[in-house]
Design a protein around this motif. Structure first.
Motif, PDB file in Angstrom:
ATOM      1  N   LYS A   1      57.915  22.232  80.277  1.00 40.95           N
ATOM      2  CA  LYS A   1      57.221  22.612  79.053  1.00 40.95           C
ATOM      3  C   LYS A   1      56.189  21.571  78.631  1.00 40.95           C
ATOM      4  CE  LYS A   1      58.202  24.455  74.487  1.00 40.95           C
ATOM      5  NZ  LYS A   1      59.208  24.716  73.455  1.00 40.95           N
TER       6      LYS A   1
ATOM      7  N   SER B   1      52.146  22.075  78.418  1.00 43.05           N
ATOM      8  CA  SER B   1      51.426  22.004  77.143  1.00 43.05           C
ATOM      9  C   SER B   1      50.355  20.922  77.192  1.00 43.05           C
ATOM     10  CB  SER B   1      52.401  21.794  75.985  1.00 43.05           C
ATOM     11  OG  SER B   1      53.069  20.564  76.122  1.00 43.05           O
TER      12      SER B   1
ATOM     13  N   ASN C   1      58.479  32.536  77.083  1.00 43.90           N
ATOM     14  CA  ASN C   1      58.434  31.148  76.625  1.00 43.90           C
ATOM     15  C   ASN C   1      57.231  30.400  77.179  1.00 43.90           C
ATOM     16  OD1 ASN C   1      60.752  31.596  75.188  1.00 43.90           O
ATOM     17  ND2 ASN C   1      62.116  30.826  76.807  1.00 43.90           N
TER      18      ASN C   1
ATOM     19  N   ASN D   1      54.226  28.907  74.904  1.00 46.37           N
ATOM     20  CA  ASN D   1      53.882  27.482  75.043  1.00 46.37           C
ATOM     21  C   ASN D   1      52.392  27.302  75.322  1.00 46.37           C
ATOM     22  OD1 ASN D   1      54.204  24.695  75.347  1.00 46.37           O
ATOM     23  ND2 ASN D   1      54.789  24.862  77.501  1.00 46.37           N
TER      24      ASN D   1
ATOM     25  N   ARG E   1      50.333  28.440  72.155  1.00 46.62           N
ATOM     26  CA  ARG E   1      50.548  27.491  71.063  1.00 46.62           C
ATOM     27  C   ARG E   1      49.747  26.199  71.291  1.00 46.62           C
ATOM     28  NH1 ARG E   1      54.825  26.984  67.385  1.00 46.62           N
ATOM     29  NH2 ARG E   1      56.064  28.616  68.377  1.00 46.62           N
ATOM     30  N   ASN E   2      49.582  25.817  72.527  1.00 43.26           N
ATOM     31  CA  ASN E   2      48.920  24.542  72.822  1.00 43.26           C
ATOM     32  C   ASN E   2      47.454  24.676  73.232  1.00 43.26           C
ATOM     33  OD1 ASN E   2      50.996  22.245  72.643  1.00 43.26           O
ATOM     34  ND2 ASN E   2      52.107  23.914  73.684  1.00 43.26           N
TER      35      ASN E   2
END
Lengths: 281, 281, 281, 281
Positions: free
Chosen positions: C83, C87, C110, C114, C117-118
């Motif tokens: 993760k 990211s 997921n 990820n 979101r990044n």
């Protein structure tokens, strides 16, 4: 000493009989390729397939399985740590190549012994690279070579190890004397390779050159010899070996006119078209 | 500053001596390629093989073994986590490339130190990529470079790290001053690469272009330099480096007439035929 | 609706500025490829590299590492289960492709979250394949698309899922209405693909054909779009998307004169030479 | 017995309908490839993709995943040990190839049973290699072949196993009698292959030759038959099989003029261009 020329290719590479099947062109088993030297057995196997072998199995480290299939999906795989599978394969084959990238550690000795112990009377055994060094260091293994058709393919240092003749002393007479004791054909790889035959004659390879001085070149030769022995069935099988050795260098010589160096992969990729030139003889 | 032109290829790329063997053309060790950057060391290794190196071993992460052999079965493999195997290989080699895709974590520092500690006096050490950054951050490692023939191949940011000169201030004089302190040849890769020699002279590469701005290009260069140093034995070995740098960009320039961008793989695939053009000089 | 023709390639594919470096041509991150669909992300990555992207990292399952490097050693690898690494890579990149072969299980959601979101404000986000289906099923993820430059590349069933318009009802007006709500460019892949632009205009692709109906074709397109966006810096970046879509089908059309079907691999292998034709404009 | 000629290719290989998608050209599932014989299923899968199948999934040992993608990234992968995934894939497909490199151990029987049990009424089932031997030894599996469109592709020894007719006794009449009992099309591979049709007619293949006697040749044929059945939708589908068999040997014959032997990989690489010749009929 007979000087080989292109005629050997016309004599050996013949049109295939129309009614035939894979079995007629040889079941080959190549054995070698530890973690460090996996490329060697892949090159040997690929060369055998491209040179026309009917069926080729490669007994090697499982670490080499995927690279083997990425390069030649036509090959079959055997885990060389699987003693039973290897010995069964050795029994069912016509030609065995043992040595390319095999290494010289204890597992390598065991694999070599397993192969030699399970090979059969009428089989061809091409012993190359580290397998030559292992034999030199494990004289008890020689007993398994009896009544087999053995071909050694040493470079000069490997020949020193198995013959006891230092490189500086490797002259035709001394070489022949030791080769005769081995009851084996010896393909002594060097600038102008010499092939020592069982009957005391020898052949000189006048072609080839420094564009072939690159890793994997000898491994590739073992595959070509295996494929030739598997498919060209002459009583005088050493002529077939002569032709295979000539073919390997003739392709390299041809490619060297346009390539500064010739890689094993280049030779393998050219085999099918090169051999096609000789079927009209 | 000497402006390089095609003559450097005529001067350096010579027909090979007829009686020779693989050892005459260099034993190369390439070191790098962690999980993230495995392609870098594969490209370096493949370039060395296609540029004519005699024998090439690649010390890398085991995760890269299969891709290495799928691309160049001619290469040999060493697990770069195997400290003993790596140090033994470092001792037995003529030219070491360290850095492509090595990364900058703790294991990478240890591998670099192991390599430098076990390299020998008369060896060529080509230090590239992350190995340059690691040296900049671990000044104690510089002591291992003494009495070696060191070649750094930084791009401008890596040069900043090891020389302390900010990119904006990287002019010929300041560069040369720092390069001289390093007692190393510096191949400063940029638009019009400059090679700073040990004697204070420098060579300018007037060819190459933005079609080369693609990942892996510098890794490929290290392999070509290694192969050239391994096989072309000039007292003034920095001429050999100049030739390797020129060769790399000359192939790219040639291919750029038909390719919008030139990939490392394209250059590697063209090396053998390109080099063949210069043997009639 | 604007009908695209070859002029779009002359407008977009320009000679590269002489003084430039890899960073000028895009840092691309491709994300996808589970155990079942690894080939998809490999094709996307390879297409990005051959279409001229400066640097390409592929975040995928570790099971795909070796095949990725066997096909494009120029690519960098990230374990898509890591993760933090993913990211960090998402932050440092210009263009993200997410979706090819990602799958629709929980880990896939997921990974997608990820990535989204990044991602940063000024990034291009190319959302393809299963990532489109995942977004349709996870509406809360849409908030991460705000102020990004989003490109969806659905086929008709994926467009149904995300737009709510059944395939039979997918007419220009209804499509445009839903596309405008998404605040994204939509490349609707079908016989005569349409590209819906942010300003309400649209482009029709009049080329391409059933020789392209083969697995992996859309994955390849994502890589070409990514590379074009990474290297051709136009204010009106949707023209660049139009050009990438045109380029993909133009190569296929060209190859279809000699190939019954055109494979993604064929298109990838032709990109560099095809694009070179348009630099003299 | 009908003697096949080139006209069969003109009849079957047609220009594709303009408005179409991958689904129109077949969802193929290939099943096989244990550790030893992974190359077989890779060749079958690659042949299906190059012959124009819309979507191809390969259910094989996880050990073959990477080599599969290295050779055809266009393929999708299923772990053949994952019973649920395999049965779901079997349900959703149009054509199943089962057998290449599957082996004859217990897991192989279970995989075969799972496939047969989950295949649907209107599916094509191409049963090859070890799957034929397994059926011969597990007569209870025959019940799953009812109301399917079954094609057996045995060589003479496999035909002996499943028909009970010894190779020496395999004459047209006896063969046809046993084939009719099987309610299946039988492609009996030999020098001049014969295809026995459901209606009691048969086709003779007058081309092909000993240059095809090399490992993997039959595996490649299964992929071509699968792709042809997947994309050419004739009521009399056995004509499509005839065309696939003819196509396979016609390519080999063409290549044999320049290649001493023809490898499966060569045929696969030539499929797209060869098939393009027949769309102007």
């Amino acid at each position: 000493m007979l000087q080989l020329d292109e005629k050997i290719l016309n004599q050996i590479i013949k049109p295939r009989p129309l009614e035939s099947h894979k079995g007629n062109f040889g079941k080959i088993l190549t054995v070698g390729g530890n973690q460090q030297y996996g490329g060697a057995i892949i090159l040997s196997t690929a060369a055998a397939i491209h040179a026309g072998a009917g069926l080729v199995s490669c007994a090697t480290s499982p670490q080499n399985l995927t690279a083997l299939h990425s390069i030649v999906p036509e090959a079959m795989f055997i885990d060389f740590n699987n003693k039973k599978a290897v010995s069964q394969a050795a029994e069912k084959t016509n030609v065995i190549v043992v040595g390319p990238g095999l290494g010289i550690d204890i597992p390598a000795v065991n694999i070599l012994e397993n192969i030699l112990r399970n090979s059969r009377k009428n089989q061809f055994l091409i012993i190359d690279g580290s397998a030559i060094s292992l034999l030199a260091d494990n004289q008890k293994l020689f007993k398994f070579l009896k009544e087999k058709q053995v071909i050694f393919t040493p470079h000069q240092m490997e020949w020193q190890r198995i013959s006891g003749i230092k490189i500086a002393d490797q002259a035709e007479d001394t070489n022949k004397k030791q080769q005769q004791k081995l009851h084996a054909t010896v393909v002594l790889k060097k600038y102008h390779t010499v092939i020592y035959h069982l009957d005391g004659t020898s052949s000189l390879l006048p072609i080839g050159g420094p564009y072939m001085s690159t890793g994997g070149m000898g491994d590739t030769l073992t595959g070509i010899i295996a494929a030739f022995l598997g498919q060209f069935h002459l009583k005088d099988y050493e002529q077939v070996i002569d032709a295979a050795v000539y073919c390997h260098s003739a392709i390299a010589a041809e490619l060297s006119s346009s390539h500064y160096i010739v890689l094993p992969t280049d030779i393998i990729g050219r085999l099918q078209e090169f051999m096609a030139q000789y079927t009209n003889s």
